[in-house]
Design a protein around this motif. Structure first.
Motif, PDB file in Angstrom:
ATOM      1  N   MET A   1      38.192  35.386 109.327  1.00 29.09           N
ATOM      2  CA  MET A   1      37.400  35.774 110.458  1.00 29.09           C
ATOM      3  C   MET A   1      36.194  36.660 109.697  1.00 29.09           C
ATOM      4  O   MET A   1      34.936  36.382 110.401  1.00 29.09           O
ATOM      5  CB  MET A   1      37.949  36.766 111.329  1.00 29.09           C
ATOM      6  N   ASP A   2      36.343  37.310 108.903  1.00 26.93           N
ATOM      7  CA  ASP A   2      35.309  38.085 108.178  1.00 26.93           C
ATOM      8  C   ASP A   2      34.317  37.041 107.581  1.00 26.93           C
ATOM      9  O   ASP A   2      32.848  37.313 107.627  1.00 26.93           O
ATOM     10  CB  ASP A   2      35.707  39.021 107.053  1.00 26.93           C
ATOM     11  N   HIS A   3      34.753  36.250 107.125  1.00 26.76           N
ATOM     12  CA  HIS A   3      33.970  35.024 106.226  1.00 26.76           C
ATOM     13  C   HIS A   3      32.908  34.363 107.537  1.00 26.76           C
ATOM     14  O   HIS A   3      32.013  34.042 107.262  1.00 26.76           O
ATOM     15  CB  HIS A   3      35.006  34.063 105.541  1.00 26.76           C
ATOM     16  N   ILE A   4      33.925  33.872 108.362  1.00 31.59           N
ATOM     17  CA  ILE A   4      32.999  33.190 109.229  1.00 31.59           C
ATOM     18  C   ILE A   4      31.864  33.959 110.185  1.00 31.59           C
ATOM     19  O   ILE A   4      30.957  33.421 110.275  1.00 31.59           O
ATOM     20  CB  ILE A   4      34.024  32.863 110.608  1.00 31.59           C
TER      21      ILE A   4
ATOM     22  N   VAL B   1      37.077  25.146 116.427  1.00 33.36           N
ATOM     23  CA  VAL B   1      36.275  23.850 116.045  1.00 33.36           C
ATOM     24  C   VAL B   1      36.807  23.848 114.606  1.00 33.36           C
ATOM     25  O   VAL B   1      37.569  24.819 114.059  1.00 33.36           O
ATOM     26  CB  VAL B   1      34.829  24.392 115.908  1.00 33.36           C
ATOM     27  N   PRO B   2      36.696  22.783 113.870  1.00 32.00           N
ATOM     28  CA  PRO B   2      37.223  22.625 112.481  1.00 32.00           C
ATOM     29  C   PRO B   2      36.742  23.432 111.634  1.00 32.00           C
ATOM     30  O   PRO B   2      37.597  24.131 110.641  1.00 32.00           O
ATOM     31  CB  PRO B   2      36.879  21.042 112.148  1.00 32.00           C
ATOM     32  N   TYR B   3      35.453  23.837 111.645  1.00 36.11           N
ATOM     33  CA  TYR B   3      35.130  24.703 110.756  1.00 36.11           C
ATOM     34  C   TYR B   3      35.546  26.204 110.886  1.00 36.11           C
ATOM     35  O   TYR B   3      34.986  26.959 109.723  1.00 36.11           O
ATOM     36  CB  TYR B   3      33.498  24.560 110.383  1.00 36.11           C
ATOM     37  N   ALA B   4      36.317  26.453 111.872  1.00 40.76           N
ATOM     38  CA  ALA B   4      36.974  27.880 111.936  1.00 40.76           C
ATOM     39  C   ALA B   4      38.172  27.651 111.073  1.00 40.76           C
ATOM     40  O   ALA B   4      39.112  28.855 111.468  1.00 40.76           O
ATOM     41  CB  ALA B   4      36.796  28.184 113.178  1.00 40.76           C
ATOM     42  N   ALA B   5      38.498  26.866 110.324  1.00 41.88           N
ATOM     43  CA  ALA B   5      39.635  26.674 109.540  1.00 41.88           C
ATOM     44  C   ALA B   5      40.161  27.923 108.746  1.00 41.88           C
ATOM     45  O   ALA B   5      39.497  28.537 108.204  1.00 41.88           O
ATOM     46  CB  ALA B   5      39.770  25.422 108.814  1.00 41.88           C
ATOM     47  N   VAL B   6      41.552  28.005 108.945  1.00 40.22           N
ATOM     48  CA  VAL B   6      42.176  29.424 108.167  1.00 40.22           C
ATOM     49  C   VAL B   6      41.982  28.978 106.634  1.00 40.22           C
ATOM     50  O   VAL B   6      42.400  27.970 106.068  1.00 40.22           O
ATOM     51  CB  VAL B   6      43.260  29.765 108.643  1.00 40.22           C
ATOM     52  N   LEU B   7      41.357  29.987 105.868  1.00 40.95           N
ATOM     53  CA  LEU B   7      41.315  29.598 104.370  1.00 40.95           C
ATOM     54  C   LEU B   7      42.111  30.445 103.640  1.00 40.95           C
ATOM     55  O   LEU B   7      42.284  31.581 103.985  1.00 40.95           O
ATOM     56  CB  LEU B   7      39.793  30.141 103.791  1.00 40.95           C
ATOM     57  N   PRO B   8      42.692  29.892 102.560  1.00 40.01           N
ATOM     58  CA  PRO B   8      43.485  30.978 101.530  1.00 40.01           C
ATOM     59  C   PRO B   8      42.849  31.962 100.728  1.00 40.01           C
ATOM     60  O   PRO B   8      42.088  31.527 100.166  1.00 40.01           O
ATOM     61  CB  PRO B   8      44.274  29.936 100.671  1.00 40.01           C
ATOM     62  N   LYS B   9      42.811  33.286 101.332  1.00 41.72           N
ATOM     63  CA  LYS B   9      41.923  34.207 100.876  1.00 41.72           C
ATOM     64  C   LYS B   9      42.086  34.411  99.277  1.00 41.72           C
ATOM     65  O   LYS B   9      40.884  34.318  98.685  1.00 41.72           O
ATOM     66  CB  LYS B   9      42.584  35.591 101.334  1.00 41.72           C
ATOM     67  N   ALA B  10      43.255  34.507  98.545  1.00 43.61           N
ATOM     68  CA  ALA B  10      43.353  34.662  97.200  1.00 43.61           C
ATOM     69  C   ALA B  10      42.382  33.460  96.396  1.00 43.61           C
ATOM     70  O   ALA B  10      41.680  33.731  95.474  1.00 43.61           O
ATOM     71  CB  ALA B  10      44.636  34.622  96.697  1.00 43.61           C
ATOM     72  N   VAL B  11      42.584  32.204  96.943  1.00 41.53           N
ATOM     73  CA  VAL B  11      42.103  30.891  96.196  1.00 41.53           C
ATOM     74  C   VAL B  11      40.510  31.232  96.259  1.00 41.53           C
ATOM     75  O   VAL B  11      39.851  30.981  95.520  1.00 41.53           O
ATOM     76  CB  VAL B  11      42.507  29.809  96.937  1.00 41.53           C
ATOM     77  N   TYR B  12      40.121  31.363  97.672  1.00 39.27           N
ATOM     78  CA  TYR B  12      38.395  31.442  97.859  1.00 39.27           C
ATOM     79  C   TYR B  12      37.864  32.709  97.190  1.00 39.27           C
ATOM     80  O   TYR B  12      36.701  32.232  96.724  1.00 39.27           O
ATOM     81  CB  TYR B  12      38.464  31.576  99.339  1.00 39.27           C
ATOM     82  N   VAL B  13      38.692  33.936  97.140  1.00 39.99           N
ATOM     83  CA  VAL B  13      38.080  35.101  96.637  1.00 39.99           C
ATOM     84  C   VAL B  13      37.540  34.686  95.223  1.00 39.99           C
ATOM     85  O   VAL B  13      36.723  35.108  94.411  1.00 39.99           O
ATOM     86  CB  VAL B  13      38.738  36.067  96.947  1.00 39.99           C
TER      87      VAL B  13
END
Lengths: 309, 503
Positions: free
Chosen positions: B116-119, B158-170
């Motif tokens: 959510m913060d990233h979006i 919407v598709p681009y509000a997909a949940v991301l894995p924090k550890a991997v992304y950061v």
């Protein structure tokens, strides 16, 4: 020659890309991105700097062999191009080989049997093929050989053997046909110039077999203009690969240029231009060396000029 | 003796197969890979960045959002188990337990807060209306907004509000585009940019794992080639088929055509801030009346499109049709006279080089000539159009589109006419409208909201800043053996249940 050509080509493309409208940040982020996000992206890409600064930075990096990073995915452009260059070279080389293997014999036969029906028919066909648009030829080939006969895949590059070679056939024909016709016509006129020379009559009078007369005496002298045409048209062939690669979804540098233009990915476009320019100058160098190999007079010229220095 | 043994074994296997019913035979007839193709390469595989339809067409299969749309475009919980509004600006979401990312780690509330913060940092989705998200309990988060926004669940679907894995992304934000990790039915196997992307079934998927093991996207720029590849069987599904080619595909018994009304509306934006004739509302009304949308759909789209008498796609939430959007040349002439332009004027239209769009621009040219408007067509790249707009260049009309990915009218009202919106291509600056929109947007669902929506919509009807021309139909070509494929009005078609029979 390579360096002025490179500077000229990159400066031209850089200027065009700089003044062309369109914002890479917006292309990356898509419609609906906020102004702050766009601004941050522009800073990150370094496109807020002045033209001179950006070009200078590009040239400096180029000298270090670094083509920069792609706007589109942040990957080094050098790697992206190297990953595709091989595919383009396979296609270009197989196109040239096809053109030479078909074009030169056809030209020789036409010249030797000048004004015969065979000559007239081949010259008509070569004229027709030269005039054919690549796009149309490609689609006709696909309809005949993929859809109706099912011999070759309609597009894409297959992996492994023999799949790769099979998928190479249609793009090669598309790229090589026009070129083969051009070589055939050049060969014909070039051989015709030589065929009436006295030393050919002499060679025949000596009782040499016809094959030796043609390949050793006739061709060695007729080859210079043919090689010039091949060398000059290598550039055209690389340009033609843009269209051929797009039609056949061939993952080469040509496709990459088209994609990069649609993303306004300046580093990638410049990288492709630099790569193609280097290739082109390299081929011209090879052609020059071949001249010397074929014609002792040119070789001796090199020798004298070196002696003068 | 050996021979006899072999015969016995074969008989045993056959008998077993018969006893187990048809399934082994049936399973053997399905392909293990579905190949689909589209014309343009993805912008990026990082789903939070690649918001375009062409990017989500692939990445949608690797990710899930908190919410999703059902077959009729209603919002349903997906990675969310349930949700409720604590007050008009706080959405509490209970997150599903036991959902795994492709790297094996379990999805947590932390990941949702990060997403959510990233979006919000990315900007477009919350449009600045985001306070924060906190973890409020065991697998529960509260998404807090600055002001009320009932369509929030639509936006989070919407598709681009997909949940991301924090550890991997950061750990490597830039690298995520090359190694995307999601919770979706497929995970990335290998790819070559601009050429192909192959995904493999994710066996630990929290819903039923996909029926087909591999899913490959091939990028095929030429339309003719996309159809030929269908005919030769090299691809199973082909996107972006033009209406002119439908008859050819239908004529082939080995193929099928799948169509569905999309969330995309082709629009004509009129410059309301113009000092020329288009600044006059009566002129804009006249143009609206003079356009024969049915002819455009019939002649240039071969009937594959839907005349749109609303700025909202008909399958979106809070759709409303406008009666007075209908074609009437006499009425148009009268309006031109009232505006003082009975002798007509010259004006320009901007369009991109897409064949259908240039044809539509030509049709508009002919149709507007009937009310003596002399229209000249300017073909330019969409980026050029955008740059010229931001640079403040003068313009008259722009042929454009919008893709309503949230399937909620609110987004259209905000984007197209709000005075500070970057997509307000009509140059419409009306404080009254902004006020009306704010009031509507901040009101919870109910009769009051409906009444406020009608007020907002009336600005479109009265001032005609944007004319909707038609609602695009998605046309997809596929092999006759394709089953279980779900067509999405926003272009994020689903393959989770899809299978292709071998010929």
């Amino acid at each position: 020659m390579t360096i002025p050509v490179l500077i000229g080509a990159t400066f031209l493309v850089f200027t065009i890309m700089h003044f062309a409208p369109g914002d890479p940040a917006r292309i990356i982020l898509g419609a609906g991105a906020s102004e702050e996000a766009l601004e941050a992206m522009r800073d990150q890409l370094g496109i807020n700097d002045s033209f001179i600064l950006r070009y200078g930075r590009f040239m400096l990096n180029l000298m270090k062999g670094d083509l920069g990073t792609s706007y589109r995915n942040g990957q080094p452009v050098t790697g992206l191009i190297l990953g595709r260059l091989g595919n383009t070279l396979y296609l270009a080389i197989s196109g040239i080989l096809f053109a030479i293997i078909v074009g030169i014999p056809v030209g020789i036969i036409s010249a030797i049997k000048q004004y015969s029906t065979l000559d007239n028919v081949t010259m008509f066909i070569t004229l027709f093929v030269t005039a054919m648009p690549t796009f149309w030829l490609a689609l006709i080939l696909v309809i005949v050989f993929s859809v109706n006969l099912g011999w070759f895949p309609a597009s894409g590059m297959a992996k492994g053997f023999p799949g790769f070679l099979v998928s190479l056939v249609l793009p090669t024909l598309t790229l090589g046909c026009g070129f083969a016709a051009l070589i055939a016509r050049t060969t014909r006129s070039s051989v015709l110039d030589v065929v009436r020379q006295e030393y050919i009559d002499l060679a025949r009078a000596k009782g040499l077999p016809e094959r030796t007369v043609i390949w050793k005496h006739m061709m060695k002298n007729a080859l210079i203009p043919i090689i010039t045409v091949i060398g000059l048209n290598f550039g055209v062939l690389l340009g033609g690969s843009v269209l051929t690669e797009s039609i056949f979804s061939w993952p080469g540098v040509g496709r990459f240029v088209v994609e990069s233009i649609s993303f306004k990915d300046t580093p990638a476009i410049l990288g492709c231009v630099v790569t193609l320019a280097i290739l082109f100058t390299l081929v011209n160098l090879i052609v020059d060396l071949l001249y010397a190999f074929l014609d002792p007079r040119i070789k001796s010229q090199y020798r004298t000029s070196r002696g003068d220095n | 003796m050996k021979k006899f043994e072999f015969l016995l074994k074969t008989a045993a296997v056959l008998a077993a197969a018969l006893l187990m019913g048809q399934s082994p035979v049936w399973a053997a007839e399905l392909k293990d890979t579905i190949v689909f193709c589209q014309g343009n390469d993805l912008t990026t595989m990082d789903i939070s960045i690649g918001m375009q339809e062409r990017a989500c067409a692939l990445t949608n299969n690797m990710f899930d959002s908190l919410f999703t749309f059902d077959k009729d475009m209603n919002v349903i919980p997906d990675l969310a188990e349930s949700y409720k509004w604590l007050d008009d600006r706080t959405l509490e979401v209970k997150i599903r337990k036991g959902v795994k990312f492709h790297n094996g780690s379990e999805m947590t509330a932390e990941d949702v807060v990060f997403t959510m913060d990233h979006i919000n940092e990315r900007g477009s989705l919350f449009a600045g209306n985001y306070e924060k998200t906190d973890i409020t309990g065991d697998n529960t988060v509260a998404i807090r907004l600055k002001s009320p926004n009932p369509p929030l669940v639509n936006l989070l679907a919407v598709p681009y509000a997909a949940v991301l894995p924090k550890a991997v992304y950061v750990a490597d934000p830039a690298g995520f585009a090359r190694k995307p990790i999601g919770t979706g039915p497929y995970k990335l196997k290998e790819f070559q940019e601009g050429d192909y992307y192959t995904l493999e079934r994710f066996d630990d998927y929290w819903k039923t794992p996909a029926k087909t093991q591999y899913l490959t996207l091939r990028i095929v720029p030429e339309t003719a080639q996309r159809i030929i590849l269908l005919e030769t069987g090299e691809v199973d599904v082909s996107y972006e088929i033009p209406g002119s080619s439908v008859a050819r595909i239908k004529g082939d018994t080995k193929l099928q055509v799948i169509t569905r009304d999309s969330m995309k509306i082709i629009t004509l934006s009129l410059n309301c801030g113009s000092k020329g004739p288009l600044g006059n509302a009566n002129v804009r009304r006249a143009i609206q009346k003079a356009i024969d949308k049915q002819t455009i759909v019939d002649s240039f789209l071969y009937g594959y499109g839907k005349v749109s008498n609303s700025i909202i796609p008909s399958s979106a939430k809070e759709f409303a049709e406008q009666e007075n959007y209908k074609f009437d040349v006499e009425e148009a002439k009268k309006l031109m006279k009232e505006a003082g332009y009975e002798n007509g004027f010259s004006t320009t239209i901007w369009t991109d080089s897409n064949q259908t769009n240039t044809e539509i621009a030509q049709a508009l040219q002919a149709q507007l000539a009937q009310i003596d408007i002399d229209l000249s067509i300017v073909v330019q790249d969409p980026n050029t159009t955008f740059s010229r707009l931001t640079a403040g260049d003068d313009f008259d009309m722009i042929l454009d589109f919008f893709n309503l990915v949230s399937a909620h009218a609110d987004q259209v009202y905000k984007r197209l006419l709000y005075s500070t919106s970057t997509s307000n291509w009509s140059n419409y600056k009306n404080p009254e409208y902004d006020k009306a929109y704010d009031k509507y947007s901040g009101t919870v669902e109910g009769p009051e909201r409906d009444a406020l929506r009608a007020v907002v919509n009336n600005f479109f009807v009265e001032d005609v800043p944007v004319i909707s021309i038609y609602n695009e139909t998605k046309i997809i070509g596929a092999g006759a053996g394709l089953e279980g494929f779900i067509t999405s009005p926003i272009g994020s078609h689903e393959y989770q249940e899809a299978t292709v029979k071998k010929n």
